[in-house]
Design an enzyme around this catalytic site. Structure first.
Site, short mmCIF file in Angstrom:
data_model
loop_
_atom_site.label_atom_id
_atom_site.label_comp_id
_atom_site.label_asym_id
_atom_site.label_seq_id
_atom_site.Cartn_x
_atom_site.Cartn_y
_atom_site.Cartn_z
CB SER A 175 -7.51 -4.07 -1.18
OG SER A 175 -6.45 -3.76 -2.05
CB SER A 221 -4.13 -1.83 1.43
OG SER A 221 -4.82 -2.73 0.58
CE LYS A 264 -6.68 -4.45 3.03
NZ LYS A 264 -7.03 -3.09 2.60
CE LYS A 293 -3.40 -5.72 -0.39
NZ LYS A 293 -4.17 -5.09 -1.46
#
Length: 443
Positions: free
Chosen positions: A66, A130, A255, A69
């Site tokens: 992730s 997320s 993140k 992202k």
């Protein structure tokens, strides 16, 4: 016999004494730093200058989960700035995002099949929780479909100068988890990959171009659709934020990422006393070799502790610095036959206090002489700063340690009469030089 024994004892003591002396000498500054990180890859950079402070296997492409992202955030924020997407714009749920959002085993906020959501709601769900279906929804909004959005991701990566990247979806999920609805041209076994250095470079540019991303990434807890029957509590997966279990002073982003393929990853950023650092750890494990959320935050803390405790921004070269013996360059056809030069701007970057003196300047001129008229501030070359020993990791943008060298004054072009006499003088000077060389050759 006693004298012989004393001699033998002295000889035996020599290596012992030598070892004691050598052990007392500090290790050389060029000894490589080992932070003992339990990761497949890691990197630490200064968020202001992009100076790389530490790296470990940072050029090997690995799963990013992730952390993907960050690129989706980047493209959305670009679109917001361009006015092609608006925060209050409504997104209408598609079959794909509906089906994906119902899988709570994945990180998600469930979306209603007939529902509509603002881009800001979806963005907060993506950046804080997320949320994967919310991320796909953003991709569809920006580009029309996730397939087209992947093209934008790869184009942006190329523009940023990222290396060895591969984007196959907007979320970082395993393609195998997308119910066979993964972007066209990608297969169920395809994964998003990138080296730690490229991940750090992505984060570096994201913070440069869209610093407001931190206003959302630092939110520890928020309720999605608060006040409605669809309300869902969102806890930020970045447990290093203030008030969360692994809180670390100054952390406000950026993140996390976790999949079986990528392991436990984290791109973190923290600011203390005006200094902001960016760290990346990939596939972090504990002392038993097992991946966990705690492991990625423990390893991140080691990186940040190292950066904040060992480095500070220091001026390596002051403004108007000159190199002894190279304070000027020759000028032809001017009222003066030379012009003073100096470094235009000071050179400062993050460095260990004990290693500041290892950086030495070297002048590299573009030309050995200038023809008048010469204006003040004309760039004549670079001052390249080289490390005399040990490893310098350079900058995340590969710009190197250098500064412009410029003229510090102007030199007017000589008048026609002056140029005539300069020419005559040059002619006879060259003639006399030729004669003396000829005569000298006879002897």
């Amino acid at each position: 016999m006693k004298k012989t024994m004393n001699t033998v004892i002295r000889l035996l003591l020599i290596p012992v004494l030598l070892f004691s002396v050598l052990a007392g000498i500090p290790a050389k500054a060029n000894a490589e730093t080992d932070l003992g990180l339990q990761v497949d890859a890691a990197i630490l950079i200064d968020a202001d200058s992009g100076k790389i402070l530490y790296e470990q296997n940072a050029d090997t492409a690995l799963g990013i989960a992730s952390m993907t992202k960050m690129m989706t955030e980047y493209l959305l924020l670009d679109a917001i700035d361009a006015g092609t997407v608006k925060w209050d714009q409504e997104y209408h749920v598609t079959d794909y995002t509906y089906k994906l959002s119902q899988n709570r085993a994945l990180s998600n906020v469930p979306l209603r099949k007939d529902g509509s959501y603002t881009i800001r709601e979806l963005y907060e769900a993506m950046a804080i929780y997320s949320a994967n279906a919310a991320t796909v929804a953003i991709a569809e909004t920006v580009a029309g479909s996730e397939t087209e959005f992947i093209k934008l991701m790869n184009k942006k990566a190329e523009k940023l100068g990222l290396k060895d990247y591969k984007f196959v979806n907007s979320t970082g999920l395993n393609n195998a988890d997308l119910f066979g609805m993964q972007p066209a041209g990608t297969g169920p076994s395809d994964e998003n990959v990138m080296p730690a250095k490229s991940v750090a470079k992505l984060a570096y540019h994201l913070l440069k171009d869209h610093p407001d991303v931190l206003k959302t990434s630092k939110i520890a807890r928020k309720t999605f659709r608060e006040g409605t029957e669809d309300a869902i509590k969102m806890d930020n997966w970045n447990f290093m934020l203030p008030g969360l279990v692994f809180q670390y002073e100054g952390v406000d982003g950026l993140k996390t990422g976790t999949t079986d393929f990528a392991g436990h990853c984290f791109t973190g950023t923290a600011e203390r006393n005006g200094t902001r650092l960016i760290s990346v750890v990939m596939k972090a494990v504990d002392t038993k070799g097992e991946g966990s959320r705690k492991a990625r935050f423990d390893e991140t803390a080691k990186l940040l502790n190292y950066g904040f405790s060992q480095f500070s921004k220091q001026e390596i070269i002051p403004a108007n610095y000159t190199i002894k013996g190279q304070e000027s360059v020759k000028v032809t056809k001017g009222k003066e036959n030379k012009v003073a030069i100096a470094v235009k701007e000071p050179v400062s970057f993050m460095v260990k206090s004990s290693e500041k003196d290892l950086y030495k300047p070297k002048l590299v001129l573009d030309k050995k002489s200038l023809e008048a008229e010469v204006k003040k501030g004309t760039v004549v070359g670079k001052l390249v700063i080289e490390r005399s020993e040990g490893t310098d990791y350079g900058f995340i943008d590969g710009k190197g340690l250098k500064a412009d060298v410029v003229t510090t004054e102007a030199v007017e072009r000589a008048s026609g009469i002056s140029l005539f006499f300069q020419g005559v003088g040059s002619f006879f000077g060259n003639l006399w030089s030729g004669i003396t060389d000829f005569v000298g050759g006879l002897f």
